[in-house]
Motif scaffolding. Structure first.
Motif, PDB file in Angstrom:
ATOM      1  N   LYS A 136      15.218   1.677  -8.424  1.00 28.19           N
ATOM      2  CA  LYS A 136      14.707   1.931  -7.078  1.00 28.19           C
ATOM      3  C   LYS A 136      13.585   0.950  -6.725  1.00 28.19           C
ATOM      4  O   LYS A 136      13.472   0.500  -5.572  1.00 28.19           O
ATOM      5  CB  LYS A 136      14.200   3.372  -6.997  1.00 28.19           C
ATOM      6  N   THR A 137      12.781   0.618  -7.739  1.00 30.57           N
ATOM      7  CA  THR A 137      11.684  -0.333  -7.505  1.00 30.57           C
ATOM      8  C   THR A 137      12.221  -1.668  -7.021  1.00 30.57           C
ATOM      9  O   THR A 137      11.716  -2.252  -6.042  1.00 30.57           O
ATOM     10  CB  THR A 137      10.871  -0.524  -8.789  1.00 30.57           C
ATOM     11  N   TRP A 138      13.244  -2.169  -7.712  1.00 33.50           N
ATOM     12  CA  TRP A 138      13.823  -3.456  -7.289  1.00 33.50           C
ATOM     13  C   TRP A 138      14.440  -3.347  -5.899  1.00 33.50           C
ATOM     14  O   TRP A 138      14.334  -4.275  -5.080  1.00 33.50           O
ATOM     15  CB  TRP A 138      14.871  -3.918  -8.308  1.00 33.50           C
ATOM     16  N   GLN A 139      15.083  -2.240  -5.609  1.00 37.34           N
ATOM     17  CA  GLN A 139      15.652  -2.056  -4.283  1.00 37.34           C
ATOM     18  C   GLN A 139      14.567  -2.096  -3.196  1.00 37.34           C
ATOM     19  O   GLN A 139      14.712  -2.751  -2.158  1.00 37.34           O
ATOM     20  CB  GLN A 139      16.403  -0.719  -4.213  1.00 37.34           C
ATOM     21  N   VAL A 140      13.485  -1.363  -3.461  1.00 33.86           N
ATOM     22  CA  VAL A 140      12.393  -1.319  -2.486  1.00 33.86           C
ATOM     23  C   VAL A 140      11.760  -2.694  -2.321  1.00 33.86           C
ATOM     24  O   VAL A 140      11.461  -3.136  -1.200  1.00 33.86           O
ATOM     25  CB  VAL A 140      11.337  -0.276  -2.902  1.00 33.86           C
ATOM     26  N   LEU A 194       0.820  -1.207   0.000  1.00 33.22           N
ATOM     27  CA  LEU A 194       0.000   0.000   0.000  1.00 33.22           C
ATOM     28  C   LEU A 194       0.860   1.265   0.000  1.00 33.22           C
ATOM     29  O   LEU A 194       0.443   2.313  -0.504  1.00 33.22           O
ATOM     30  CB  LEU A 194      -0.925  -0.011   1.224  1.00 33.22           C
ATOM     31  N   LEU A 195       2.063   1.158   0.590  1.00 29.93           N
ATOM     32  CA  LEU A 195       2.954   2.326   0.655  1.00 29.93           C
ATOM     33  C   LEU A 195       3.913   2.393  -0.524  1.00 29.93           C
ATOM     34  O   LEU A 195       4.626   3.409  -0.681  1.00 29.93           O
ATOM     35  CB  LEU A 195       3.766   2.280   1.957  1.00 29.93           C
ATOM     36  N   PHE A 196       3.969   1.352  -1.348  1.00 34.60           N
ATOM     37  CA  PHE A 196       4.967   1.287  -2.409  1.00 34.60           C
ATOM     38  C   PHE A 196       4.794   2.411  -3.437  1.00 34.60           C
ATOM     39  O   PHE A 196       5.745   3.132  -3.759  1.00 34.60           O
ATOM     40  CB  PHE A 196       4.895  -0.077  -3.096  1.00 34.60           C
ATOM     41  N   VAL A 197       3.594   2.565  -3.967  1.00 33.58           N
ATOM     42  CA  VAL A 197       3.369   3.563  -5.020  1.00 33.58           C
ATOM     43  C   VAL A 197       3.622   4.977  -4.503  1.00 33.58           C
ATOM     44  O   VAL A 197       4.315   5.771  -5.167  1.00 33.58           O
ATOM     45  CB  VAL A 197       1.954   3.415  -5.605  1.00 33.58           C
ATOM     46  N   PRO A 198       3.090   5.361  -3.295  1.00 38.67           N
ATOM     47  CA  PRO A 198       3.442   6.698  -2.790  1.00 38.67           C
ATOM     48  C   PRO A 198       4.949   6.877  -2.591  1.00 38.67           C
ATOM     49  O   PRO A 198       5.486   7.973  -2.806  1.00 38.67           O
ATOM     50  CB  PRO A 198       2.693   6.774  -1.449  1.00 38.67           C
TER      51      PRO A 198
END
Length: 466
Positions: A155-159, A13-17
């Motif tokens: 950054k997406t892969w890192q997160v 839920l927090l990923f996109v923000p």
């Protein structure tokens, strides 16, 4: 794993923000870099910017062009297009998307992230904002969107890896905590319950609570208390069974001895000695009561009463026969208002024993009170059910007796009573589909209800239909 799942859900839920915030920071960083380039690339002028050239900053930030946007002078206020002053390069050819990070909302930021993920090759971003050194103007920086897309994917892969690692770590910690704090104690408690069910009287298998103050600790204390109660009940049952066997053997032999003594007492009544003749009847009555007590003990000690042999009998005749036997030794008046033609389907011997016990108990209560009294019977017929009331004018039953009225060896209200009569009577009544109920008791007397079945077949059919 449930804890890890909740963590994954929260992070999702927090990923996109989070990615939207990362994109906004990237855009603002390019805008500040463009400001620094503008400061170092242009000569001082009235717009307030100073500087020289810095190709290193331009290459590092992948900036295609930088321009200053100024509002037109007052005399040209009617003009709609702001004045544009190119600082570095020129706008490239290709699709350009206008972005203003300073005025974006969370919604437009999230939409911008989704647009960047799907951005085609060769698209550019026109980033517009006010420089920190002069808020009266606006700065424009055009950059390629490809570096942003690449940085965003990285950054997406890192997160995602961070979320996965965090979820697995926290999930493992939660699982370890559950194992130590819940699963292991519950397994121990379950194992103790299983061991107890195999040998409930074995004190060596007793479960000892751990002293925890939470719900598991409360369950342990409750199980320990129940274990002690059940173990005590089993031990008491075994002792009572052994005692019952011993009493039955004693009562069996005692009945024969008392029978012989009763024969001797009958012969004594024929002796001419007036003293002997006066005491012989009392001796006979005492021996007869002892014989009855021994017989009652033997009857109760049986594994079970024989099955009832149902027959159709007249209730009034059964009452009279029971009263004749029960009131032989007692001067108590007897009456009933049962119609001569009222019939009931029941085992005749069982009914006789029930009525004899109840009428004898009523008479004994009246005699023990020292007052004159009476025993009477009345009926209320309800379809296939008959409620037979046995009512006396005795002193009533004490409260302590009412609590254990039908409990063997505990429900007698008479001095020297065994407390078996009502227990046996209740068992016989239920064998015949009926019941015995204490309807009322007090200083003016006691009322027992003997609930009888008028038509056994009709009751059986009604139970089957139900």
């Amino acid at each position: 794993m449930i804890g890890a799942g909740f963590i994954l859900l929260t992070e999702a839920l927090l990923f996109v923000p989070t990615m939207a915030n990362y994109r906004d920071d990237w855009l603002m960083n390019r805008l500040r870099t463009a400001e620094m380039v503008a400061l170092t690339s242009a000569n001082p002028r009235r717009d307030g910017l100073v500087g020289g050239q810095s190709s290193e900053l331009i290459r590092a930030a992948d900036i295609q062009s930088i321009a200053i946007l100024q509002n037109p002078p007052a005399q040209d206020a009617a003009a709609q297009t702001p004045l544009r002053l190119e600082i570095v390069g020129a706008p490239p050819r290709g699709p350009i998307i206008r972005v203003e990070p300073e005025i974006q909302t969370i919604g437009t930021s999230i939409l911008g992230v989704l647009a960047t993920y799907t951005a085609p090759h060769g698209r550019y971003l026109r980033i517009i904002g006010r420089p920190q050194t002069n808020a009266a103007i606006r700065l424009e920086a055009i950059v390629a969107e490809a570096p942003l897309k690449e940085a965003l994917l990285h950054k997406t892969w890192q997160v995602l890896f961070s979320i996965l690692a965090l979820s697995l770590t926290i999930g493992a910690l939660i699982y370890a905590a559950l194992i130590d704090g819940f699963i292991r104690p519950m397994r121990k408690l379950t194992h103790a319950i299983a061991r107890f069910s195999v040998a409930p009287t074995d004190a060596s298998r007793a479960f000892v609570p751990t002293g925890r103050s939470d719900e598991i600790g409360q369950a342990e204390v409750a199980f320990s208390s129940m274990q002690e109660a059940v173990r005590s009940a089993f031990l008491q049952k075994d002792r009572l069974a052994q005692l019952g066997l011993a009493v039955s053997k004693i009562a069996h032999d005692l009945r024969h001895s008392l029978g012989a003594a009763h024969l001797v007492s009958e012969r004594l009544s024929s002796v001419d000695d007036p003293v002997v003749r006066a005491t012989a009847p009392r001796l006979e009555r005492a021996l007869q009561r002892a014989i009855n007590l021994a017989q009652s003990t033997l009857s109760f000690g049986k594994a079970q009463e024989r099955p009832p042999e149902i027959e159709l009998i007249y209730l009034s005749d059964a009452l009279d026969e029971a009263a004749d036997e029960a009131l032989t030794e007692y001067k108590v008046s007897w009456s009933h208002d049962v119609a001569n033609d009222l019939e009931v389907e029941i085992d005749a011997e069982h009914l006789h024993r029930i009525l004899t016990n109840l009428i004898r108990n009523a008479a004994q209560a009246i005699i023990a009170s020292g007052q004159a009294g009476s025993v009477r019977a009345s009926v209320k017929v309800k379809h296939s059910q008959i409620d037979l009331h046995i009512i006396d004018t005795g002193p009533g039953l004490p409260k302590r007796v009412q609590e254990h009225l039908f409990t063997p060896f505990a429900g007698s209200g008479l001095k020297g009573g065994a407390g078996l009569g009502l227990a046996i009577s209740l068992e016989l009544a239920r064998l015949n589909g009926g019941d015995i109920i204490l309807n009322d008791t007090g200083p003016k007397g006691t009322d027992f209800i003997v609930r009888l079945v008028r038509d056994q077949e009709e009751v059986a059919n009604s139970k089957y239909m139900a």
